[in-house]
Design a protein around this motif. Structure first.
Motif, mmCIF file in Angstrom:
data_model
loop_
_atom_site.group_PDB
_atom_site.id
_atom_site.type_symbol
_atom_site.label_atom_id
_atom_site.label_comp_id
_atom_site.label_asym_id
_atom_site.label_seq_id
_atom_site.Cartn_x
_atom_site.Cartn_y
_atom_site.Cartn_z
ATOM 1 N N PHE A 273 -17.978 -10.145 37.855
ATOM 2 C CA PHE A 273 -17.858 -10.796 36.552
ATOM 3 C C PHE A 273 -17.594 -12.290 36.693
ATOM 4 O O PHE A 273 -18.180 -13.115 35.997
ATOM 5 N N ARG B 155 -10.234 -10.733 29.359
ATOM 6 C CA ARG B 155 -10.469 -11.674 30.463
ATOM 7 C C ARG B 155 -9.175 -12.104 31.133
ATOM 8 O O ARG B 155 -9.189 -12.653 32.226
ATOM 9 N N ARG C 223 -14.458 -7.107 30.290
ATOM 10 C CA ARG C 223 -15.103 -7.801 29.170
ATOM 11 C C ARG C 223 -14.129 -7.992 28.019
ATOM 12 O O ARG C 223 -14.087 -9.039 27.389
#
Length: 509
Positions: free
Chosen positions: A197, A254, A251
């Motif tokens: 990510f 964060r 998601r």
């Protein structure tokens, strides 16, 4: 995905795992392992694929829990689905894994998982356990890799007696480590998804690949054999669901990444590693081209690759993609059918006039068609457009050396000097040795061929070549000093390999 770092153990309380060998020694052992794997004909050295893999890998490494850790990423020609991490941040990826992936994000997911095995010290802990079992470090690392690579019986690598011996020697150790796998895998999944990510990739990609691997393992189809490792450590529905849950949480929150001081948009990261840059360039990813290039280079022969394309891949029978057309053209080039390749590439080049991979292939098509004047003209145009590109320079040097002419060899030296290379660049050293030989510089050729032998896992052969070179009275002071220095560097490596149980006769001639 079967990964060698999965064969790891958690140390007992009070372990000295971090003190057993130094980071410098880790890097040395990782390098030796790569050289030995190359000697066994596992490693696939290709400048374009190397560039693609290194760019992706280092972007992930820069966004990992330990961005200062040096990494070396390399490809293996096996079509078995596999990836592994070994000492010193050396991470190998099989062709079969890339061919199974549907997106670059999925490959990045596997790499981020392997990077996490390194950052979480899983690899070094496995070495500690090997030492407690009185198994030499190098032999342990090689044995585990070779055992897993050979489990699927792909048959692409040379039948190597030392590989069989290492497989046998490591069987008991691998079995003993099975019980320690789950916790390491779960940790590598969790941290790998965070790394994925941070680097701007889809955090669901690791779960997507797990699901695909489970399907391939179950169906055992598509020409890619699921390794035996999956039978002992199956990718379960639970693991897939946990990976998807972690991606969702990242998601939605964060702040998970902020706990370690990391931020997906960290302004201190280099430009290539920042997620905004990655997202901007995602549409122009080289993954489809890399996948087809890898399909050709990992095939058992150019003819086999052509048959594979003619039969159709991924259901494209009626309408091949541009990347599939590129792959077929590469197969024609490898089969010396340059005119057939030219017919495909000319159209692709019109659509993508600035695409490096297509431009190199177009020049090589003329080379395969035995049109040296046209090929040289195309290579010169290529260098004018991409003056410092490693893949373009090495491809041009390879063409020049194929002409078997001293003048062309001199030009190849100029091209190679323009790139510069480095001591660990196997393709560069191999071409440089041939360039010196063809141009009549036998002393420099002998020196370069010794470097090739070393990078190919034949350290004693390298030492013998350099010792023979020292007996030549024509050596000048500087070359003699350089040769003596390399012998002094190689001797401890030879002794260590012997101590590890890797004997000179097993290194090849």
């Amino acid at each position: 995905m079967a990964c060698m770092a999965q064969e790891t153990t958690l140390p007992e309380l009070g372990s000295s795992a971090g003190e057993m060998i130094t980071p410098a020694q880790e890097a040395q052992y990782g390098g030796y392992t790569l050289h030995q794997l190359r000697q066994m004909n596992y490693v696939l050295d290709d400048p374009l694929l190397d560039s693609w893999l290194q760019t992706m890998g280092h972007r992930l490494g820069a966004n990992s829990d330990n961005p200062r850790q040096p990494y070396t990423f390399f490809l293996l020609r096996e079509r078995q689905i596999n990836a592994f991490a070994t000492l010193g941040g050396y991470i190998g990826t099989n062709a079969g894994l890339v061919l199974t992936a549907k997106t670059e994000d999925e490959v990045a997911g596997v790499l981020s998982h392997e990077i996490s095995h390194v950052t979480q010290k899983h690899v070094i802990r496995s070495v500690e356990r090997a030492k407690k079992d009185q198994i030499p470090i190098m032999l342990a690392a090689l044995g585990m890799i070779v055992a897993a690579q050979s489990a699927g019986g792909s048959g692409n690598s040379a039948d190597n007696a030392s590989a069989a011996a290492m497989m046998s020697a490591q069987a008991l150790m691998i079995q003993r480590q099975i019980d320690y796998t789950r916790s390491n895998e779960s940790e590598a999944d969790r941290i790998g998804i965070q790394t994925l990510f941070r680097a701007g990739y889809n955090p669901d990609a690791l779960a997507d690949f797990f699901a695909r691997m489970e399907s391939v393992g179950r169906a055992n189809s598509g020409g890619y054999t699921a390794p035996d490792y999956l039978r002992t450590h199956p990718v379960s529905a639970t693991r897939i669901s946990e990976a998807r849950d972690r991606a969702l949480k990242i998601r939605d929150n964060r702040a998970v990444l902020g706990a370690g001081g990391k931020n997906p948009d960290n302004p201190l990261l280099p430009d290539f590693a920042r997620p905004d840059t990655l997202r901007q360039t995602a549409a122009g990813s080289d993954f489809p081209w890399a996948k087809e290039r890898l399909r050709v280079l990992s095939a058992s022969s150019p003819g086999a690759a052509i048959i594979e394309y003619r039969r159709g891949i991924d259901g494209y029978e009626s309408k091949p993609s541009e990347a599939h057309q590129y792959g077929l053209a590469l197969a024609y080039i490898a089969n010396r059918q340059g005119n057939d390749a030219e017919a495909i590439l000319a159209d692709l080049h019109k659509k993508h006039p600035d695409h490096l991979w297509i431009a190199i292939a177009l020049a090589q098509a003329a080379q395969a068609a035995k049109k040296p004047v046209l090929a040289e003209s195309r290579f010169e145009q290529l260098l004018a457009k991409f003056p410092d590109n490693r893949a373009a320079l090495l491809a041009y040097a390879d063409f020049l050396l194929e002409q078997d002419d001293a003048t062309k060899a001199q030009r190849a030296q100029e091209v190679l000097r323009r790139f510069g290379g480095d001591g660990e660049d196997f393709t560069y050293q191999r071409l440089l040795a041939r360039a010196y030989e063809l141009s009549g510089n036998t002393l420099r050729a002998a020196e370069a061929y010794a470097e090739v032998a070393f990078l190919n896992g034949r350290v004693d052969d390298a030492i013998n070549q350099l010792n023979a070179l020292l007996r030549n009275d024509d050596l000048d002071y500087y070359q003699r000093a350089r040769v003596e220095a390399r012998i002094a560097e190689f001797m401890p490596i030879s002794l260590e390999l012997k101590r590890q149980g890797i004997k000179p006769e097993e290194q090849g001639g």
